[in-house]
Design a protein around this motif. Structure first.
Motif, PDB file in Angstrom:
ATOM      1  N   VAL A   2       0.839  -1.204   0.000  1.00  0.00           N
ATOM      2  CA  VAL A   2       0.000   0.000   0.000  1.00  0.00           C
ATOM      3  C   VAL A   2       0.872   1.252   0.000  1.00  0.00           C
ATOM      4  N   ILE A   3       1.875   1.281   0.877  1.00  0.00           N
ATOM      5  CA  ILE A   3       2.763   2.449   0.949  1.00  0.00           C
ATOM      6  C   ILE A   3       3.564   2.588  -0.345  1.00  0.00           C
ATOM      7  N   GLY A   4       4.092   1.485  -0.859  1.00  0.00           N
ATOM      8  CA  GLY A   4       4.846   1.534  -2.116  1.00  0.00           C
ATOM      9  C   GLY A   4       3.996   2.024  -3.272  1.00  0.00           C
ATOM     10  N   GLY A  33       1.343   3.929  -3.033  1.00  0.00           N
ATOM     11  CA  GLY A  33       1.072   5.353  -2.806  1.00  0.00           C
ATOM     12  C   GLY A  33       2.237   6.224  -3.220  1.00  0.00           C
ATOM     13  N   ILE A  34       3.448   5.774  -2.914  1.00  0.00           N
ATOM     14  CA  ILE A  34       4.643   6.546  -3.288  1.00  0.00           C
ATOM     15  C   ILE A  34       4.778   6.611  -4.806  1.00  0.00           C
ATOM     16  N   VAL A  35       4.622   5.482  -5.477  1.00  0.00           N
ATOM     17  CA  VAL A  35       4.786   5.446  -6.936  1.00  0.00           C
ATOM     18  C   VAL A  35       3.711   6.272  -7.641  1.00  0.00           C
ATOM     19  N   SER A  36       2.440   6.080  -7.261  1.00  0.00           N
ATOM     20  CA  SER A  36       1.384   6.841  -7.941  1.00  0.00           C
ATOM     21  C   SER A  36       1.489   8.330  -7.617  1.00  0.00           C
ATOM     22  N   GLY A  37       1.848   8.653  -6.389  1.00  0.00           N
ATOM     23  CA  GLY A  37       2.023  10.057  -6.035  1.00  0.00           C
ATOM     24  C   GLY A  37       3.195  10.694  -6.760  1.00  0.00           C
ATOM     25  N   ALA A  38       4.290   9.937  -6.903  1.00  0.00           N
ATOM     26  CA  ALA A  38       5.456  10.470  -7.613  1.00  0.00           C
ATOM     27  C   ALA A  38       5.120  10.764  -9.070  1.00  0.00           C
ATOM     28  N   TRP A  39       4.351   9.849  -9.709  1.00  0.00           N
ATOM     29  CA  TRP A  39       3.966  10.098 -11.106  1.00  0.00           C
ATOM     30  C   TRP A  39       3.096  11.350 -11.224  1.00  0.00           C
ATOM     31  N   LEU A  40       2.165  11.504 -10.303  1.00  0.00           N
ATOM     32  CA  LEU A  40       1.337  12.711 -10.306  1.00  0.00           C
ATOM     33  C   LEU A  40       2.221  13.933 -10.099  1.00  0.00           C
ATOM     34  N   GLY A  41       3.189  13.833  -9.177  1.00  0.00           N
ATOM     35  CA  GLY A  41       4.105  14.941  -8.917  1.00  0.00           C
ATOM     36  C   GLY A  41       4.961  15.303 -10.109  1.00  0.00           C
ATOM     37  N   VAL A  42       5.429  14.290 -10.844  1.00  0.00           N
ATOM     38  CA  VAL A  42       6.221  14.559 -12.049  1.00  0.00           C
ATOM     39  C   VAL A  42       5.378  15.324 -13.058  1.00  0.00           C
ATOM     40  N   PHE A  43       4.160  14.883 -13.258  1.00  0.00           N
ATOM     41  CA  PHE A  43       3.277  15.572 -14.208  1.00  0.00           C
ATOM     42  C   PHE A  43       3.038  17.022 -13.793  1.00  0.00           C
ATOM     43  N   LEU A  44       2.657  17.230 -12.523  1.00  0.00           N
ATOM     44  CA  LEU A  44       2.386  18.599 -12.065  1.00  0.00           C
ATOM     45  C   LEU A  44       3.654  19.442 -12.051  1.00  0.00           C
ATOM     46  N   GLY A  57       5.509  16.743  -3.148  1.00  0.00           N
ATOM     47  CA  GLY A  57       4.085  16.938  -2.859  1.00  0.00           C
ATOM     48  C   GLY A  57       3.244  15.758  -3.321  1.00  0.00           C
ATOM     49  N   GLY A  58       3.574  15.213  -4.485  1.00  0.00           N
ATOM     50  CA  GLY A  58       2.848  14.066  -5.004  1.00  0.00           C
ATOM     51  C   GLY A  58       3.019  12.838  -4.135  1.00  0.00           C
ATOM     52  N   ILE A  59       4.238  12.613  -3.651  1.00  0.00           N
ATOM     53  CA  ILE A  59       4.483  11.464  -2.769  1.00  0.00           C
ATOM     54  C   ILE A  59       3.675  11.601  -1.483  1.00  0.00           C
ATOM     55  N   ILE A  60       3.659  12.791  -0.909  1.00  0.00           N
ATOM     56  CA  ILE A  60       2.881  13.015   0.321  1.00  0.00           C
ATOM     57  C   ILE A  60       1.395  12.770   0.042  1.00  0.00           C
ATOM     58  N   PHE A  61       0.906  13.321  -1.047  1.00  0.00           N
ATOM     59  CA  PHE A  61      -0.499  13.119  -1.417  1.00  0.00           C
ATOM     60  C   PHE A  61      -0.795  11.640  -1.652  1.00  0.00           C
ATOM     61  N   GLY A  62       0.092  10.948  -2.360  1.00  0.00           N
ATOM     62  CA  GLY A  62      -0.094   9.528  -2.637  1.00  0.00           C
ATOM     63  C   GLY A  62      -0.117   8.692  -1.369  1.00  0.00           C
ATOM     64  N   LEU A  63       0.764   9.003  -0.432  1.00  0.00           N
ATOM     65  CA  LEU A  63       0.782   8.275   0.839  1.00  0.00           C
ATOM     66  C   LEU A  63      -0.513   8.483   1.613  1.00  0.00           C
ATOM     67  N   ILE A  64      -0.964   9.721   1.678  1.00  0.00           N
ATOM     68  CA  ILE A  64      -2.200  10.014   2.419  1.00  0.00           C
ATOM     69  C   ILE A  64      -3.401   9.348   1.755  1.00  0.00           C
ATOM     70  N   SER A  65      -3.467   9.442   0.421  1.00  0.00           N
ATOM     71  CA  SER A  65      -4.650   8.933  -0.281  1.00  0.00           C
ATOM     72  C   SER A  65      -4.719   7.406  -0.342  1.00  0.00           C
ATOM     73  N   THR A  66      -3.614   6.712  -0.025  1.00  0.00           N
ATOM     74  CA  THR A  66      -3.675   5.249  -0.015  1.00  0.00           C
ATOM     75  C   THR A  66      -3.679   4.665   1.397  1.00  0.00           C
ATOM     76  N   THR A  67      -2.932   5.262   2.304  1.00  0.00           N
ATOM     77  CA  THR A  67      -2.830   4.666   3.638  1.00  0.00           C
ATOM     78  C   THR A  67      -4.071   4.892   4.492  1.00  0.00           C
ATOM     79  N   ILE A  68      -4.703   6.042   4.384  1.00  0.00           N
ATOM     80  CA  ILE A  68      -5.899   6.306   5.206  1.00  0.00           C
ATOM     81  C   ILE A  68      -7.041   5.354   4.850  1.00  0.00           C
ATOM     82  N   PRO A  69      -7.402   5.188   3.576  1.00  0.00           N
ATOM     83  CA  PRO A  69      -8.466   4.217   3.267  1.00  0.00           C
ATOM     84  C   PRO A  69      -8.086   2.778   3.652  1.00  0.00           C
ATOM     85  N   TYR A  70      -6.825   2.407   3.478  1.00  0.00           N
ATOM     86  CA  TYR A  70      -6.406   1.044   3.846  1.00  0.00           C
ATOM     87  C   TYR A  70      -6.514   0.838   5.356  1.00  0.00           C
ATOM     88  N   ALA A  71      -6.086   1.846   6.125  1.00  0.00           N
ATOM     89  CA  ALA A  71      -6.176   1.740   7.582  1.00  0.00           C
ATOM     90  C   ALA A  71      -7.631   1.671   8.031  1.00  0.00           C
TER      91      ALA A  71
END
Length: 164
Positions: free
Chosen positions: A74-76, A78-89, A110-124
């Motif tokens: 889940v964390i991995g 979140g980091i990967v999807s957030g990083a891709w979003l961050g690269v685009f932005l 910023g994307g990594i932080i967003f990705g971590l939050i958006s994946t870990t909270i729903p999983y938890a």
């Protein structure tokens, strides 16, 4: 599948209303690809395919389990999807600034932080109730090809020449 160019049969206040399919059966196939191939064969023979409908029969909702979810996955993810979003932005913001590196780095962080939050909270929030990843599909047990009665006999003759 839907066709955005198709003309609805009936319209009501809320838009097109679903209608049951009509026509005579001209073929039945175990997969959608085979039914599609049959209709394509009719089209190749200059048959008026607007008289034809593919109908999925015995519908089932199928959930295919892809694998077990763990905190590391889940964390991995979140980091990967957030990083891709961050690269685009970051690249997008970099187009409007003098430097590309600053916005890119800020976007990735910023994307990594967003990705971590958006994946870990729903999983938890699931508290271990759904520790697996899956995909859902709507599939049919078979696919019938129907045709308007006025051209059904010709369609059956054309499909008889097709060896599926």
């Amino acid at each position: 599948m839907t066709n955005p160019l198709a003309q609805p049969n009936r319209t009501g206040r809320g838009g097109p209303l679903p209608t049951p399919p009509t026509g005579w059966p001209i073929g039945s196939y175990p997969t959608y690809a085979e039914a599609q191939r049959a209709v394509d064969h009719l089209s190749d023979q200059a048959f008026p395919v607007e008289d034809v409908t593919i109908v999925g029969v015995d519908l089932m909702q199928v959930e295919r389990v892809l694998g077990r979810l763990t905190w590391a996955k889940v964390i991995g993810g979140g980091i990967v999807s957030g990083a891709w979003l961050g690269v685009f932005l970051g690249l997008l913001l970099g187009l409007f600034t003098d430097s590309l590196l600053g916005p890119l780095v800020a976007g990735i962080i910023g994307g990594i932080i967003f990705g971590l939050i958006s994946t870990t909270i729903p999983y938890a929030a699931t508290r271990g109730q759904r520790d697996f990843a899956s995909t859902m599909q709507l599939v049919a047990g078979r696919y019938d090809v129907l045709c308007e009665p006025k051209t059904a006999e010709r369609a059956r003759d054309l499909l008889a020449k097709l060896a599926i």
